[in-house]
Design a protein around this motif. Structure first.
Motif, PDB file in Angstrom:
ATOM      1  N   ASN A  84     -24.426 -59.848  22.460  1.00 30.23           N
ATOM      2  CA  ASN A  84     -25.082 -61.153  22.308  1.00 30.23           C
ATOM      3  C   ASN A  84     -26.086 -61.134  21.160  1.00 30.23           C
ATOM      4  N   ALA A  85     -26.837 -60.040  21.041  1.00 27.40           N
ATOM      5  CA  ALA A  85     -27.826 -59.925  19.967  1.00 27.40           C
ATOM      6  C   ALA A  85     -27.147 -59.909  18.600  1.00 27.40           C
ATOM      7  N   ALA A  86     -26.030 -59.192  18.496  1.00 23.04           N
ATOM      8  CA  ALA A  86     -25.318 -59.134  17.212  1.00 23.04           C
ATOM      9  C   ALA A  86     -24.739 -60.493  16.844  1.00 23.04           C
ATOM     10  N   VAL A  87     -24.171 -61.190  17.814  1.00 20.49           N
ATOM     11  CA  VAL A  87     -23.574 -62.495  17.534  1.00 20.49           C
ATOM     12  C   VAL A  87     -24.646 -63.500  17.114  1.00 20.49           C
ATOM     13  N   LEU A  88     -25.765 -63.529  17.839  1.00 19.77           N
ATOM     14  CA  LEU A  88     -26.822 -64.480  17.470  1.00 19.77           C
ATOM     15  C   LEU A  88     -27.470 -64.090  16.143  1.00 19.77           C
ATOM     16  N   GLY A  89     -27.595 -62.781  15.867  1.00 20.50           N
ATOM     17  CA  GLY A  89     -28.115 -62.349  14.568  1.00 20.50           C
ATOM     18  C   GLY A  89     -27.227 -62.807  13.430  1.00 20.50           C
ATOM     19  N   LEU A  90     -25.919 -62.640  13.583  1.00 18.98           N
ATOM     20  CA  LEU A  90     -24.976 -63.099  12.554  1.00 18.98           C
ATOM     21  C   LEU A  90     -24.992 -64.622  12.427  1.00 18.98           C
ATOM     22  N   ALA A  91     -25.187 -65.316  13.538  1.00 18.60           N
ATOM     23  CA  ALA A  91     -25.280 -66.779  13.475  1.00 18.60           C
ATOM     24  C   ALA A  91     -26.510 -67.209  12.671  1.00 18.60           C
ATOM     25  N   PHE A  92     -27.627 -66.523  12.856  1.00 13.69           N
ATOM     26  CA  PHE A  92     -28.830 -66.857  12.096  1.00 13.69           C
ATOM     27  C   PHE A  92     -28.625 -66.588  10.606  1.00 13.69           C
ATOM     28  N   VAL A  93     -27.937 -65.497  10.277  1.00 17.04           N
ATOM     29  CA  VAL A  93     -27.652 -65.195   8.867  1.00 17.04           C
ATOM     30  C   VAL A  93     -26.763 -66.282   8.269  1.00 17.04           C
ATOM     31  N   ALA A  94     -25.750 -66.718   9.012  1.00 10.17           N
ATOM     32  CA  ALA A  94     -24.847 -67.756   8.509  1.00 10.17           C
ATOM     33  C   ALA A  94     -25.581 -69.076   8.314  1.00 10.17           C
ATOM     34  N   ILE A  95     -26.417 -69.448   9.265  1.00 11.21           N
ATOM     35  CA  ILE A  95     -27.186 -70.692   9.135  1.00 11.21           C
ATOM     36  C   ILE A  95     -28.110 -70.618   7.928  1.00 11.21           C
ATOM     37  N   ASP A  96     -28.787 -69.475   7.747  1.00 11.74           N
ATOM     38  CA  ASP A  96     -29.689 -69.317   6.602  1.00 11.74           C
ATOM     39  C   ASP A  96     -28.926 -69.400   5.291  1.00 11.74           C
ATOM     40  N   SER A  97     -27.744 -68.812   5.216  1.00  9.94           N
ATOM     41  CA  SER A  97     -26.950 -68.849   3.985  1.00  9.94           C
ATOM     42  C   SER A  97     -26.507 -70.268   3.652  1.00  9.94           C
ATOM     43  N   VAL A  98     -26.054 -71.002   4.650  1.00  8.45           N
ATOM     44  CA  VAL A  98     -25.618 -72.378   4.424  1.00  8.45           C
ATOM     45  C   VAL A  98     -26.794 -73.249   3.986  1.00  8.45           C
ATOM     46  N   MET A  99     -27.931 -73.102   4.643  1.00  8.89           N
ATOM     47  CA  MET A  99     -29.103 -73.905   4.271  1.00  8.89           C
ATOM     48  C   MET A  99     -29.595 -73.541   2.871  1.00  8.89           C
ATOM     49  N   ASN A 100     -29.533 -72.254   2.519  1.00  7.09           N
ATOM     50  CA  ASN A 100     -29.941 -71.828   1.184  1.00  7.09           C
ATOM     51  C   ASN A 100     -29.034 -72.428   0.118  1.00  7.09           C
ATOM     52  N   LEU A 101     -27.727 -72.423   0.352  1.00  3.17           N
ATOM     53  CA  LEU A 101     -26.799 -73.035  -0.603  1.00  3.17           C
ATOM     54  C   LEU A 101     -27.046 -74.530  -0.737  1.00  3.17           C
ATOM     55  N   TYR A 102     -27.312 -75.196   0.376  1.00 10.84           N
ATOM     56  CA  TYR A 102     -27.584 -76.634   0.354  1.00 10.84           C
ATOM     57  C   TYR A 102     -28.826 -76.941  -0.473  1.00 10.84           C
ATOM     58  N   TYR A 103     -29.909 -76.198  -0.243  1.00 13.18           N
ATOM     59  CA  TYR A 103     -31.149 -76.475  -0.963  1.00 13.18           C
ATOM     60  C   TYR A 103     -31.039 -76.126  -2.442  1.00 13.18           C
ATOM     61  N   LYS A 104     -30.281 -75.084  -2.782  1.00 12.26           N
ATOM     62  CA  LYS A 104     -30.065 -74.773  -4.199  1.00 12.26           C
ATOM     63  C   LYS A 104     -29.289 -75.893  -4.888  1.00 12.26           C
ATOM     64  N   HIS A 105     -28.281 -76.412  -4.212  1.00 15.66           N
ATOM     65  CA  HIS A 105     -27.487 -77.515  -4.769  1.00 15.66           C
ATOM     66  C   HIS A 105     -28.356 -78.760  -4.939  1.00 15.66           C
ATOM     67  N   LYS A 106     -29.180 -79.037  -3.939  1.00 19.92           N
ATOM     68  CA  LYS A 106     -30.050 -80.213  -3.997  1.00 19.92           C
ATOM     69  C   LYS A 106     -31.077 -80.070  -5.122  1.00 19.92           C
ATOM     70  N   ALA A 107     -31.653 -78.889  -5.292  1.00 10.79           N
ATOM     71  CA  ALA A 107     -32.631 -78.663  -6.353  1.00 10.79           C
ATOM     72  C   ALA A 107     -31.976 -78.794  -7.723  1.00 10.79           C
ATOM     73  N   LYS A 108     -30.753 -78.283  -7.864  1.00 11.94           N
ATOM     74  CA  LYS A 108     -30.038 -78.403  -9.136  1.00 11.94           C
ATOM     75  C   LYS A 108     -29.767 -79.863  -9.462  1.00 11.94           C
ATOM     76  N   LYS A 109     -29.404 -80.639  -8.457  1.00 10.07           N
ATOM     77  CA  LYS A 109     -29.130 -82.058  -8.641  1.00 10.07           C
ATOM     78  C   LYS A 109     -30.396 -82.805  -9.068  1.00 10.07           C
ATOM     79  N   ILE A 110     -31.529 -82.483  -8.456  1.00  7.86           N
ATOM     80  CA  ILE A 110     -32.797 -83.126  -8.805  1.00  7.86           C
ATOM     81  C   ILE A 110     -33.206 -82.767 -10.226  1.00  7.86           C
ATOM     82  N   MET A 111     -33.017 -81.487 -10.597  1.00  4.30           N
ATOM     83  CA  MET A 111     -33.383 -81.069 -11.954  1.00  4.30           C
ATOM     84  C   MET A 111     -32.513 -81.750 -13.003  1.00  4.30           C
ATOM     85  N   GLU A 112     -31.233 -81.972 -12.696  1.00  3.72           N
ATOM     86  CA  GLU A 112     -30.359 -82.664 -13.647  1.00  3.72           C
ATOM     87  C   GLU A 112     -30.758 -84.126 -13.806  1.00  3.72           C
ATOM     88  N   GLU A 113     -31.235 -84.756 -12.734  1.00  4.45           N
ATOM     89  CA  GLU A 113     -31.678 -86.142 -12.825  1.00  4.45           C
ATOM     90  C   GLU A 113     -32.944 -86.277 -13.635  1.00  4.45           C
TER      91      GLU A 113
END
Length: 117
Positions: A84-113
Motif C-alpha cells: 500500500n505504501a509503495a502504491v500510494l508513493g508512486l501515485a504521489f509521484v505521478a500526480i506531482d509529475s502531471v501537475m509539474n508538466l501542466y504548470y510548465k505548459h501554462k507558464a510557457k503559454k503565459i510567457m509567449e503571450e
C-alpha cells in the motif's frame, strides 16, 4: 605624490570579503557549493513525493489497524502495508509529475503571450 594609508582603513578592511582581489561567490550559492543539476533536483523532488506518499499510507494503515484492533477484526500483514505504501508513493509521484508538466505548459503559454512582437 605619495598617499598615506590610515590605520583605521587597514583595520576595518582587513578580512573584508568585498576587496577587489577576492573571488566573489556566485549569486545564490555559497563559495564552496557546486550547483545541482536539474536531474538531481527532479530526482530529489520525486523521492520526496514518494516518501510523502508512503508516510500518508502508513498513517492510513495505522488508523485502519487501530480500528481493526478495537473491533477485533483480523489485522493486516506487513507485506500488504508495504505494498500500500509503495502504491500510494508512486501515485504521489505521478500526480506531482502531471501537475509539474501542466504548470510548465501554462507558464510557457503565459510567457509567449507577454512576449513583444
Amino acid at each position: 605624490m605619495v598617499q598615506s594609508v590610515s590605520s583605521s582603513n587597514v583595520s576595518t578592511n582587513y578580512g573584508n570579503r568585498n576587496c577587489t582581489g577576492c573571488k566573489k561567490p556566485a549569486f545564490g550559492l555559497s563559495y564552496y557549493e557546486k550547483p545541482e543539476s536539474s536531474t538531481k533536483k527532479t530526482l530529489k523532488r520525486m523521492g520526496g513525493q514518494f516518501v510523502f506518499g508512503a508516510v500518508v499510507s502508513a498513517i492510513f494503515d495505522a488508523v485502519r489497524a487501530g480500528y481493526n484492533y478495537i473491533t477485533k477484526a483480523p489485522q493486516q500483514s506487513l507485506k500488504s502495508i508495504g505494498a500500500n505504501a509503495a502504491v500510494l508513493g508512486l501515485a504521489f509521484v505521478a500526480i506531482d509529475s502531471v501537475m509539474n508538466l501542466y504548470y510548465k505548459h501554462k507558464a510557457k503559454k503565459i510567457m509567449e503571450e507577454k512576449r513583444p512582437v
